[in-house]
Design a protein around this motif. Structure first.
Motif, PDB file in Angstrom:
ATOM      1  N   PHE A  29      29.215 -36.512  74.160  1.00  0.00           N
ATOM      2  CA  PHE A  29      27.569 -36.629  73.035  1.00  0.00           C
ATOM      3  C   PHE A  29      27.588 -37.388  72.636  1.00  0.00           C
ATOM      4  CE2 PHE A  29      27.179 -32.664  69.723  1.00  0.00           C
ATOM      5  CZ  PHE A  29      26.008 -32.803  69.922  1.00  0.00           C
ATOM      6  N   VAL A  30      26.714 -37.404  71.710  1.00  0.00           N
ATOM      7  CA  VAL A  30      26.106 -39.079  71.436  1.00  0.00           C
ATOM      8  C   VAL A  30      25.777 -38.193  70.161  1.00  0.00           C
ATOM      9  CG1 VAL A  30      24.778 -41.049  70.728  1.00  0.00           C
ATOM     10  CG2 VAL A  30      26.032 -41.091  72.634  1.00  0.00           C
ATOM     11  N   SER A  31      27.246 -37.950  68.960  1.00  0.00           N
ATOM     12  CA  SER A  31      26.471 -36.818  67.609  1.00  0.00           C
ATOM     13  C   SER A  31      26.782 -37.851  66.199  1.00  0.00           C
ATOM     14  CB  SER A  31      26.878 -35.905  67.658  1.00  0.00           C
ATOM     15  OG  SER A  31      27.043 -35.189  66.346  1.00  0.00           O
ATOM     16  N   HIS A  32      26.115 -37.079  65.020  1.00  0.00           N
ATOM     17  CA  HIS A  32      26.081 -37.714  63.806  1.00  0.00           C
ATOM     18  C   HIS A  32      27.659 -37.271  63.508  1.00  0.00           C
ATOM     19  CE1 HIS A  32      25.224 -33.819  62.759  1.00  0.00           C
ATOM     20  NE2 HIS A  32      23.528 -33.945  62.927  1.00  0.00           N
ATOM     21  N   THR A  33      28.230 -36.000  63.861  1.00  0.00           N
ATOM     22  CA  THR A  33      29.392 -35.602  63.768  1.00  0.00           C
ATOM     23  C   THR A  33      29.401 -35.063  62.265  1.00  0.00           C
ATOM     24  OG1 THR A  33      30.068 -37.588  64.631  1.00  0.00           O
ATOM     25  CG2 THR A  33      31.746 -35.722  64.067  1.00  0.00           C
ATOM     26  N   GLY A  34      27.773 -33.707  63.165  1.00  0.00           N
ATOM     27  CA  GLY A  34      28.343 -32.732  61.267  1.00  0.00           C
ATOM     28  C   GLY A  34      29.234 -32.354  62.494  1.00  0.00           C
ATOM     29  N   HIS A  35      29.645 -31.439  60.492  1.00  0.00           N
ATOM     30  CA  HIS A  35      30.676 -30.121  60.870  1.00  0.00           C
ATOM     31  C   HIS A  35      30.193 -28.595  62.970  1.00  0.00           C
ATOM     32  CE1 HIS A  35      33.501 -29.923  57.881  1.00  0.00           C
ATOM     33  NE2 HIS A  35      32.664 -30.331  57.001  1.00  0.00           N
ATOM     34  N   ASN A  36      29.166 -28.390  62.824  1.00  0.00           N
ATOM     35  CA  ASN A  36      28.717 -27.721  63.922  1.00  0.00           C
ATOM     36  C   ASN A  36      28.970 -28.839  65.532  1.00  0.00           C
ATOM     37  OD1 ASN A  36      28.729 -25.408  62.453  1.00  0.00           O
ATOM     38  ND2 ASN A  36      25.932 -26.282  62.310  1.00  0.00           N
ATOM     39  N   SER A  37      28.352 -30.161  65.185  1.00  0.00           N
ATOM     40  CA  SER A  37      28.492 -30.992  66.801  1.00  0.00           C
ATOM     41  C   SER A  37      29.563 -31.070  66.486  1.00  0.00           C
ATOM     42  CB  SER A  37      27.547 -32.109  66.407  1.00  0.00           C
ATOM     43  OG  SER A  37      26.498 -31.792  65.786  1.00  0.00           O
ATOM     44  N   LEU A  38      31.212 -31.038  65.426  1.00  0.00           N
ATOM     45  CA  LEU A  38      32.278 -31.400  65.605  1.00  0.00           C
ATOM     46  C   LEU A  38      32.915 -30.037  66.263  1.00  0.00           C
ATOM     47  CD1 LEU A  38      34.864 -33.509  65.375  1.00  0.00           C
ATOM     48  CD2 LEU A  38      35.044 -32.559  62.962  1.00  0.00           C
ATOM     49  N   TYR A  39      32.538 -29.164  65.528  1.00  0.00           N
ATOM     50  CA  TYR A  39      33.442 -27.848  66.244  1.00  0.00           C
ATOM     51  C   TYR A  39      32.942 -28.003  67.451  1.00  0.00           C
ATOM     52  CZ  TYR A  39      34.467 -27.273  61.406  1.00  0.00           C
ATOM     53  OH  TYR A  39      35.533 -27.713  59.668  1.00  0.00           O
TER      54      TYR A  39
END
Length: 95
Positions: A29-39
């Motif tokens: 997963f390529v992500s900005h790594t906001g809290h929801n993405s991380l969790y």
């Protein structure tokens, strides 16, 4: 949409992120790594390529890297090759 995409690549205007991460075929997963993405990525065991943009995303990325579930890249300096190789690393070297 590029015409030379592999048959295993699907381009959609939108998809529920949680459903995507829960899918058995999702491997990275390529992500900005906001809290929801991380969790959500952590919950489903999907490794991340973090591309933090602002605020808490930088510390989220650092935290994900510290536990071995991510590789972080700098959006300001990253090249296409760096992004490509980072995705390859999270796919080939699971921690």
């Amino acid at each position: 949409m590029p015409k030379d995409l592999s048959s295993n690549v699907k381009v959609l205007p939108w998809i529920p992120q949680n459903d995507l991460l829960a899918h058995k075929s999702t491997r990275a997963f390529v992500s900005h790594t906001g809290h929801n993405s991380l969790y959500e990525a952590a919950f489903y065991g999907v490794p991340l390529v973090c591309v933090p943009i602002f605020f808490d995303q930088f510390s989220n990325c650092a935290q994900a890297q510290s536990v071995g579930m991510a590789i972080g890249i700098d959006i300001k300096t990253a090249t296409g090759d760096e992004i490509y190789h980072s995705i390859g690393r999270v796919l080939e070297q699971p921690r």
